[in-house]
Design a protein around this motif. Sequence first.
Motif, PDB file in Angstrom:
ATOM      1  N   VAL A  83      10.487  -5.576 -15.916  1.00  0.00           N
ATOM      2  CA  VAL A  83      11.932  -5.454 -14.962  1.00  0.00           C
ATOM      3  C   VAL A  83      12.924  -5.931 -15.599  1.00  0.00           C
ATOM      4  O   VAL A  83      13.964  -4.841 -13.858  1.00  0.00           O
ATOM      5  CB  VAL A  83      11.395  -6.723 -13.650  1.00  0.00           C
ATOM      6  CG1 VAL A  83      11.723  -7.799 -12.963  1.00  0.00           C
ATOM      7  CG2 VAL A  83      11.949  -6.294 -11.967  1.00  0.00           C
ATOM      8  N   LEU A  84      13.228  -6.454 -16.153  1.00  0.00           N
ATOM      9  CA  LEU A  84      14.441  -6.872 -16.324  1.00  0.00           C
ATOM     10  C   LEU A  84      14.573  -5.877 -17.835  1.00  0.00           C
ATOM     11  O   LEU A  84      15.376  -5.940 -18.409  1.00  0.00           O
ATOM     12  CB  LEU A  84      15.368  -8.102 -16.687  1.00  0.00           C
ATOM     13  CG  LEU A  84      14.998  -9.128 -16.020  1.00  0.00           C
ATOM     14  CD1 LEU A  84      14.642 -10.064 -16.482  1.00  0.00           C
ATOM     15  CD2 LEU A  84      15.807  -8.410 -14.609  1.00  0.00           C
ATOM     16  N   ALA A  85      13.259  -4.876 -18.133  1.00  0.00           N
ATOM     17  CA  ALA A  85      13.605  -4.204 -19.345  1.00  0.00           C
ATOM     18  C   ALA A  85      14.706  -3.622 -19.653  1.00  0.00           C
ATOM     19  O   ALA A  85      15.097  -3.293 -20.618  1.00  0.00           O
ATOM     20  CB  ALA A  85      12.838  -3.105 -19.719  1.00  0.00           C
ATOM     21  N   ARG A  86      15.281  -3.041 -18.794  1.00  0.00           N
ATOM     22  CA  ARG A  86      16.896  -2.056 -18.944  1.00  0.00           C
ATOM     23  C   ARG A  86      18.298  -2.622 -18.344  1.00  0.00           C
ATOM     24  O   ARG A  86      19.783  -2.226 -18.927  1.00  0.00           O
ATOM     25  CB  ARG A  86      16.408  -1.104 -18.034  1.00  0.00           C
ATOM     26  CG  ARG A  86      15.587   0.608 -18.457  1.00  0.00           C
ATOM     27  CD  ARG A  86      15.128   1.372 -17.231  1.00  0.00           C
ATOM     28  NE  ARG A  86      16.197   1.817 -17.109  1.00  0.00           N
ATOM     29  CZ  ARG A  86      16.678   2.745 -15.714  1.00  0.00           C
ATOM     30  NH1 ARG A  86      15.029   2.912 -14.697  1.00  0.00           N
ATOM     31  NH2 ARG A  86      17.316   3.787 -15.179  1.00  0.00           N
ATOM     32  N   ILE A  87      18.224  -3.676 -18.200  1.00  0.00           N
ATOM     33  CA  ILE A  87      19.499  -4.800 -18.252  1.00  0.00           C
ATOM     34  C   ILE A  87      20.363  -4.907 -19.582  1.00  0.00           C
ATOM     35  O   ILE A  87      19.590  -4.707 -20.418  1.00  0.00           O
ATOM     36  CB  ILE A  87      19.581  -6.148 -17.582  1.00  0.00           C
ATOM     37  CG1 ILE A  87      18.918  -5.760 -15.903  1.00  0.00           C
ATOM     38  CG2 ILE A  87      20.609  -6.832 -17.991  1.00  0.00           C
ATOM     39  CD1 ILE A  87      19.942  -5.889 -14.989  1.00  0.00           C
ATOM     40  N   PRO A  88      21.518  -4.519 -19.638  1.00  0.00           N
ATOM     41  CA  PRO A  88      22.339  -4.529 -20.489  1.00  0.00           C
ATOM     42  C   PRO A  88      22.007  -5.707 -21.594  1.00  0.00           C
ATOM     43  O   PRO A  88      22.031  -6.454 -20.946  1.00  0.00           O
ATOM     44  CB  PRO A  88      23.553  -4.078 -20.444  1.00  0.00           C
ATOM     45  CG  PRO A  88      23.499  -3.310 -18.912  1.00  0.00           C
ATOM     46  CD  PRO A  88      22.140  -4.232 -18.307  1.00  0.00           C
ATOM     47  N   ASP A  89      22.793  -6.073 -22.669  1.00  0.00           N
ATOM     48  CA  ASP A  89      22.469  -7.276 -23.532  1.00  0.00           C
ATOM     49  C   ASP A  89      22.659  -8.483 -22.715  1.00  0.00           C
ATOM     50  O   ASP A  89      23.179  -9.641 -22.780  1.00  0.00           O
ATOM     51  CB  ASP A  89      22.977  -7.073 -25.211  1.00  0.00           C
ATOM     52  CG  ASP A  89      21.665  -5.572 -25.622  1.00  0.00           C
ATOM     53  OD1 ASP A  89      20.981  -5.629 -24.726  1.00  0.00           O
ATOM     54  OD2 ASP A  89      22.005  -5.685 -26.750  1.00  0.00           O
ATOM     55  N   LYS A  90      24.770  -7.977 -22.697  1.00  0.00           N
ATOM     56  CA  LYS A  90      25.744  -8.961 -21.970  1.00  0.00           C
ATOM     57  C   LYS A  90      24.562  -9.674 -20.803  1.00  0.00           C
ATOM     58  O   LYS A  90      25.262 -10.360 -20.510  1.00  0.00           O
ATOM     59  CB  LYS A  90      26.921  -8.104 -21.317  1.00  0.00           C
ATOM     60  CG  LYS A  90      27.876  -8.790 -21.097  1.00  0.00           C
ATOM     61  CD  LYS A  90      29.183  -7.454 -20.857  1.00  0.00           C
ATOM     62  CE  LYS A  90      29.565  -8.708 -19.880  1.00  0.00           C
ATOM     63  NZ  LYS A  90      31.319  -7.830 -19.743  1.00  0.00           N
ATOM     64  N   TYR A  91      24.004  -9.140 -20.128  1.00  0.00           N
ATOM     65  CA  TYR A  91      23.408  -9.022 -18.685  1.00  0.00           C
ATOM     66  C   TYR A  91      22.143 -10.217 -18.623  1.00  0.00           C
ATOM     67  O   TYR A  91      21.629 -10.463 -18.209  1.00  0.00           O
ATOM     68  CB  TYR A  91      23.908  -8.661 -17.811  1.00  0.00           C
ATOM     69  CG  TYR A  91      25.382  -8.507 -17.236  1.00  0.00           C
ATOM     70  CD1 TYR A  91      25.820  -9.279 -16.967  1.00  0.00           C
ATOM     71  CD2 TYR A  91      25.296  -6.835 -17.646  1.00  0.00           C
ATOM     72  CE1 TYR A  91      27.491  -8.619 -17.029  1.00  0.00           C
ATOM     73  CE2 TYR A  91      27.118  -6.070 -17.471  1.00  0.00           C
ATOM     74  CZ  TYR A  91      27.694  -7.388 -16.971  1.00  0.00           C
ATOM     75  OH  TYR A  91      29.192  -6.957 -16.640  1.00  0.00           O
ATOM     76  N   ILE A  92      21.267  -9.894 -20.047  1.00  0.00           N
ATOM     77  CA  ILE A  92      19.690 -10.115 -20.026  1.00  0.00           C
ATOM     78  C   ILE A  92      19.710 -10.966 -19.895  1.00  0.00           C
ATOM     79  O   ILE A  92      18.505 -11.819 -19.041  1.00  0.00           O
ATOM     80  CB  ILE A  92      19.535  -9.712 -21.673  1.00  0.00           C
ATOM     81  CG1 ILE A  92      17.767  -9.213 -21.560  1.00  0.00           C
ATOM     82  CG2 ILE A  92      19.555 -10.055 -22.715  1.00  0.00           C
ATOM     83  CD1 ILE A  92      17.228  -8.570 -20.126  1.00  0.00           C
ATOM     84  N   TYR A  93      20.308 -12.218 -20.288  1.00  0.00           N
ATOM     85  CA  TYR A  93      20.140 -13.814 -20.040  1.00  0.00           C
ATOM     86  C   TYR A  93      21.164 -14.541 -18.743  1.00  0.00           C
ATOM     87  O   TYR A  93      19.883 -15.165 -17.648  1.00  0.00           O
ATOM     88  CB  TYR A  93      20.490 -14.819 -21.362  1.00  0.00           C
ATOM     89  CG  TYR A  93      19.881 -14.898 -22.185  1.00  0.00           C
ATOM     90  CD1 TYR A  93      18.835 -15.418 -21.915  1.00  0.00           C
ATOM     91  CD2 TYR A  93      20.061 -13.575 -23.203  1.00  0.00           C
ATOM     92  CE1 TYR A  93      18.080 -15.377 -23.799  1.00  0.00           C
ATOM     93  CE2 TYR A  93      19.276 -14.051 -24.381  1.00  0.00           C
ATOM     94  CZ  TYR A  93      18.478 -15.206 -25.158  1.00  0.00           C
ATOM     95  OH  TYR A  93      18.049 -14.358 -25.835  1.00  0.00           O
ATOM     96  N   GLU A  94      21.225 -13.474 -17.872  1.00  0.00           N
ATOM     97  CA  GLU A  94      22.535 -13.992 -16.561  1.00  0.00           C
ATOM     98  C   GLU A  94      22.504 -12.838 -15.994  1.00  0.00           C
ATOM     99  O   GLU A  94      22.883 -11.997 -15.986  1.00  0.00           O
ATOM    100  CB  GLU A  94      23.517 -14.815 -16.755  1.00  0.00           C
ATOM    101  CG  GLU A  94      23.791 -15.784 -18.032  1.00  0.00           C
ATOM    102  CD  GLU A  94      24.987 -16.235 -18.422  1.00  0.00           C
ATOM    103  OE1 GLU A  94      25.826 -17.314 -18.014  1.00  0.00           O
ATOM    104  OE2 GLU A  94      25.557 -15.385 -19.052  1.00  0.00           O
ATOM    105  N   PRO A  95      21.365 -12.385 -15.638  1.00  0.00           N
ATOM    106  CA  PRO A  95      21.226 -10.747 -14.792  1.00  0.00           C
ATOM    107  C   PRO A  95      22.120 -10.987 -13.509  1.00  0.00           C
ATOM    108  O   PRO A  95      22.796 -10.031 -13.059  1.00  0.00           O
ATOM    109  CB  PRO A  95      19.913 -10.394 -14.794  1.00  0.00           C
ATOM    110  CG  PRO A  95      19.001 -11.774 -14.723  1.00  0.00           C
ATOM    111  CD  PRO A  95      19.742 -12.727 -15.839  1.00  0.00           C
ATOM    112  N   TRP A  96      22.446 -11.984 -13.223  1.00  0.00           N
ATOM    113  CA  TRP A  96      22.767 -12.202 -11.516  1.00  0.00           C
ATOM    114  C   TRP A  96      24.416 -11.710 -11.777  1.00  0.00           C
ATOM    115  O   TRP A  96      24.808 -11.767 -10.643  1.00  0.00           O
ATOM    116  CB  TRP A  96      22.325 -13.168 -10.821  1.00  0.00           C
ATOM    117  CG  TRP A  96      23.206 -15.031 -11.999  1.00  0.00           C
ATOM    118  CD1 TRP A  96      24.007 -15.205 -11.573  1.00  0.00           C
ATOM    119  CD2 TRP A  96      22.504 -15.190 -12.882  1.00  0.00           C
ATOM    120  NE1 TRP A  96      24.480 -16.326 -12.805  1.00  0.00           N
ATOM    121  CE2 TRP A  96      23.257 -16.488 -13.939  1.00  0.00           C
ATOM    122  CE3 TRP A  96      20.828 -15.625 -13.892  1.00  0.00           C
ATOM    123  CZ2 TRP A  96      22.763 -17.392 -14.713  1.00  0.00           C
ATOM    124  CZ3 TRP A  96      20.421 -16.127 -14.066  1.00  0.00           C
ATOM    125  CH2 TRP A  96      21.323 -17.505 -15.081  1.00  0.00           C
TER     126      TRP A  96
END
Length: 561
Positions: free
Chosen positions: A474-487
């Motif tokens: 579900v988080l596959a397309r989140i940019p690297d910058k936010y992958i650990y803190e998607p909120w």
Amino acid sequence: MAGGGGNRPVVAMHWFRKGLRIHDNPALLASISAASASPNGGKIFPVFVMDGDCYQIRKCTALRANFLVECLTDLDANLRACGSRLYVVSGDPVEVFPTLFNNFGVTHLTFEGDETGEPYALKRDETVLNLANKAGIETKICCSETLHPLAGGYVTKIGGNAERVPITMGAFQGLLSRMGEVPKPVAAPTSRDFPDQDHSAYEGEMLPPKKPTDLPWPRCPRENVTPIWGPSDCRNLKPIARGGESKGLARLKEGMKQTAWVASFEKPKTACTSLKPSTLAISPYLSLGCLSPRTVWYAISESISRAPASVSKSKPPVSLHGQLMWRDFNNLIAHSANNRNAGSWGVMEGNPYCRQVPWSKDDELLNAWKEGRTGYPWIDACMAQLKAEGWIHHLGRHAVACFLTRGDLWQSWEEGAAHFEAELLDADYALNGFNWLWLSCSGFFYQYFRCYSPVAFQKKNDPSGQYIRKWLPVLARIPDKYIYEPWKAPKSVQKDAGVQIGKDYPKPIVEHGAVSKENMSKMAYAYDEHKARMEETKGKGVGKGGKEPPKKKRKKQMKLK
């Protein structure tokens, strides 16, 4: 183990429990030897009882149950290759053994002893031995689950008092160095070793299970059984390892080909975010005894001897040999705890090696952790891998255990241990209990001010979050910058990534920075209370389970990065 007296032929029964292998199995060889030496045509019946209340079945997922089924299938195949077979029955051994004793005409019984003192196994074995004794059956128990026997080896070496076992790895290494050479593994039997026996009378009967749902339910009321699963949960299983002695030996052999890697192995330096195991991943085979620890020990030694001279060789406790030492150390501690207070290992109350911590109980938080819905991608990815493969890297285990207990959620380590016991292919009574005591700072490790960050801990090792993207698609397309803190990703970024935080993936259930500091204060208070109790009971032999924690108080949070 003597043969039959007079004209009575030997009928030996070897009871497989955890040592699901034919190599380095002294108890199996004792049965074979007794039957083969019988002058009047001896027989041997290798038996496994599918006991719903045993540790291997009492709490298990479909994945773990399937691994056991594969182990039994492989064991039967290996025995058949020797002209024998595995006889599998279902039920309580205490109830089924008298019938087997009578039907087979058993004169001798062998099995690998469980030295940890696991409560159910202890009571079961005592009852079975009494039944065998009343039936006039000669019994022999061998101890081959550890490098050296626990009671007859380590405890004997320190004077026979199980309360005086080493309580640090350094001290245990000192004890191990006084034990002498690790006993060489005994060779697997061949068809020439087994007696010439006709098994046709039982053709098609007492066969190994074919699927996980063939295993019996625990004998407690069904509403108390956990986890619950059925046929649909058994489809498309993708475990980290397939069960059986043959698979275990093959994986060990393949791993030992990498001589330089084996010689220089340091467990803390292995990668927990790699998409394939960065370790040998043979722990599932050790937990069910598909691999003998002594076989693994000497395989490592042989591989190291072939390593290039230029390789810098690692040393225990971080080396591969060191991992087997940790295993023996954990088993010895479990043995000691249960010797001091029967049934105390694996629980908090009454455990001489566990500090009493007033954990909270919040089913909502606990279930979010179990189901990978904490809102912290690194934690949730680890829990997703655990559910899918029945395994996670040891640093992943460290992170999720800390998060559940002293780090963030302040839930009891007993809850986490029970979940791991059900999910892990390598679930082990002694090791599981030890690791949860350590990681919750309830025993053996007391630096509670060191806290694994669910964000920073693995960021430098996997900055693009490839591990998270695999296990949380579900988080596959989140940019690297936010992958650990998607909120923290802006709404526009979330939209471009096709995910809405709070809907498609949860927001964090706690704020790590705040709760971790609060929990350090709680742990400091629990340690103060423990110290006060120890002072009150000084001289009564209470509280010898470990050293006092460092002098408090360190207010600044330290993160393992």
